[in-house]
Design an enzyme around this catalytic site. Structure first.
Site, PDB file in Angstrom:
ATOM      1  N   ASP A 239      -7.099  -4.445  -4.756  1.00 29.38           N
ATOM      2  CA  ASP A 239      -6.795  -3.118  -4.210  1.00 29.38           C
ATOM      3  C   ASP A 239      -5.492  -2.567  -4.799  1.00 29.38           C
ATOM      4  O   ASP A 239      -5.311  -1.353  -4.923  1.00 29.38           O
ATOM      5  CB  ASP A 239      -6.646  -3.151  -2.671  1.00 29.38           C
ATOM      6  CG  ASP A 239      -7.640  -4.055  -1.985  1.00 29.38           C
ATOM      7  OD1 ASP A 239      -8.067  -5.043  -2.592  1.00 29.38           O
ATOM      8  OD2 ASP A 239      -7.965  -3.796  -0.814  1.00 29.38           O
TER       9      ASP A 239
ATOM     10  N   ASP B  83       0.801  -1.232   0.000  1.00 30.12           N
ATOM     11  CA  ASP B  83       0.000   0.000   0.000  1.00 30.12           C
ATOM     12  C   ASP B  83       0.833   1.280   0.000  1.00 30.12           C
ATOM     13  O   ASP B  83       0.315   2.366   0.310  1.00 30.12           O
ATOM     14  CB  ASP B  83      -0.984  -0.011   1.171  1.00 30.12           C
ATOM     15  CG  ASP B  83      -2.115  -1.005   0.918  1.00 30.12           C
ATOM     16  OD1 ASP B  83      -2.536  -1.102  -0.252  1.00 30.12           O
ATOM     17  OD2 ASP B  83      -2.552  -1.676   1.861  1.00 30.12           O
TER      18      ASP B  83
END
Ligand code: GLY
Length: 377
Positions: free
Chosen positions: A150, A89
């Site tokens: 994601d 991320d």
């Protein structure tokens, strides 16, 4: 004042109050109406930076800029310490903090920090399997061969690093990963797996699965939203029409399934009962993603009217039914997000990423300010 402007003004007021409340800490998800704060250790911390930069761009008020720059310094410290970066991320974290500062201010140190962050993300590239590993250590028995949808929102950091350095390894990793995601995470009916497993040694495809969705083969609404926006951004950087088509099809799937109040439940396959949780953050991400998708479609595109209608219905319902307008002391901007219904972790709360994408979509609608996923020409 337009509905969007009213919502932006409310968000700006709340963000200013939150600067005082949070000091050097970062909001994540809420409990009992208050955001849980951390010391820049989570995957979500860039969203607070992004909200501050958006508020600064809208108001030109230095209070927001000062607070945003402080968060960038915190992200510099995090990178220098090599702490809490052992996941994919990095794109979320550094696109909305240091890359935003570069985009707005052309601050050279912020650009260099963002390039360093891209190098950290490249450490997740697994040459044997040819993918970016989402979670866990290299070779991890369960997560070593796992990709997740994601990650499509982390790829812009790599494309951007390629544009600034000419180093093709960033772009190649992003393109190979996007192709793999398209092939294995997106299914033939345009729904999506949340995650997919590969053999770590040779990249052989094994099976789809979920982490936060209702079940392995279901379509977690936020995962679908990450795909809509992420593939549209891969199109922006590469101009590969397959990515645009994928974003468009995923968006159709999502918007064709809006419930009666136009904000989605947490999983398209979860049985709908009175107590079924929503995920307002999935709807906010989709709205921001559809705005990006629309920016690439011709004026007479056959899907334009459908997409614009879905976008308008989503944003209207978010503002009228899910925002905290009218609750002057509320910390969050959007109610009824869910982090993990399956894991009973913040299943019905404020989500800082929901707030970010909601504000991004509002500012793009009202002012044409598109967020910080790519350089403005
Ligand atoms: N990217 C993690 C989540 O959407 O919960």
């Amino acid at each position: 004042m337009s509905l969007w402007q009213k919502a932006i003004e409310d968000a700006v007021r709340k963000t200013k109050a939150n600067i005082e409340r949070y000091g050097d800490l970062f909001p994540h998800v809420s409990k009992n109406g208050s955001y849980l704060l951390n010391d820049n250790t989570d995957w979500t911390d860039g969203f607070w930076s992004g909200i501050l930069w958006l508020c600064y761009e809208y108001t030109q008020d230095e209070t927001f800029k000062k607070a945003a720059v402080r968060t960038v310094e915190s992200f510099r410290h995090r990178l220098n310490q090599h702490r809490h970066l052992d996941h994919h991320d990095i794109g979320f974290l550094y696109s909305l903090s240091s890359k935003a500062q570069w985009i707005i201010e052309k601050d050279e140190a912020a650009k260099q920090l963002t390039l360093q962050a891209a190098d950290v993300l490249m450490k997740r590239w697994r040459p044997k399997g040819q993918y970016i590993q989402a979670w866990g250590k290299e070779g991890d028995e369960h997560n070593g061969g796992r990709i997740i949808i994601d990650c499509m929102m982390n790829l812009p950091l790599l494309y951007w690093a390629y544009e600034h350095t000419g180093n093709e390894s960033y772009r190649d990793a992003a393109v190979i990963h996007a192709d793999l995601s398209r092939r294995f995470l997106v299914r033939g009916d345009d729904s999506s797996y949340h995650t997919f497993y590969f053999n770590q040694e040779n990249g052989e495809a094994l099976r789809g699965g979920t982490h936060q969705g209702y079940m392995d083969g279901s379509t977690w609404t936020r995962g679908q939203a990450w795909g809509i926006y992420g593939f549209a951004l891969s199109y922006r950087y590469t101009r590969n029409p397959l990515y645009l088509e994928t974003s468009r099809r995923m968006a159709r799937y999502f918007l064709e399934r809006l419930p009666e109040d136009d904000v989605v439940y947490w999983d398209f396959n979860a049985p709908v009962k009175a107590e079924t949780k929503r995920d307002s953050s999935a709807s906010a991400i989709t709205a921001a993603g559809v705005l990006e998708l629309l920016s690439h479609l011709e004026p007479d595109d056959a899907d334009r009217a459908f997409l614009e209608d879905g976008l308008h219905r989503t944003m209207t319902s978010l503002v009228e039914n899910y925002s905290t307008i009218g609750q002057s002391d509320a910390e969050g901007l959007l109610e009824h997000g869910s982090y993990s219904v399956r894991g009973n972790n913040a299943p019905d709360d404020y989500m800082i990423w929901g707030d970010y994408y909601y504000l991004e979509a509002l500012l793009r609608l009202e002012r044409g300010i598109p967020g910080y996923w790519y350089e403005r020409k």
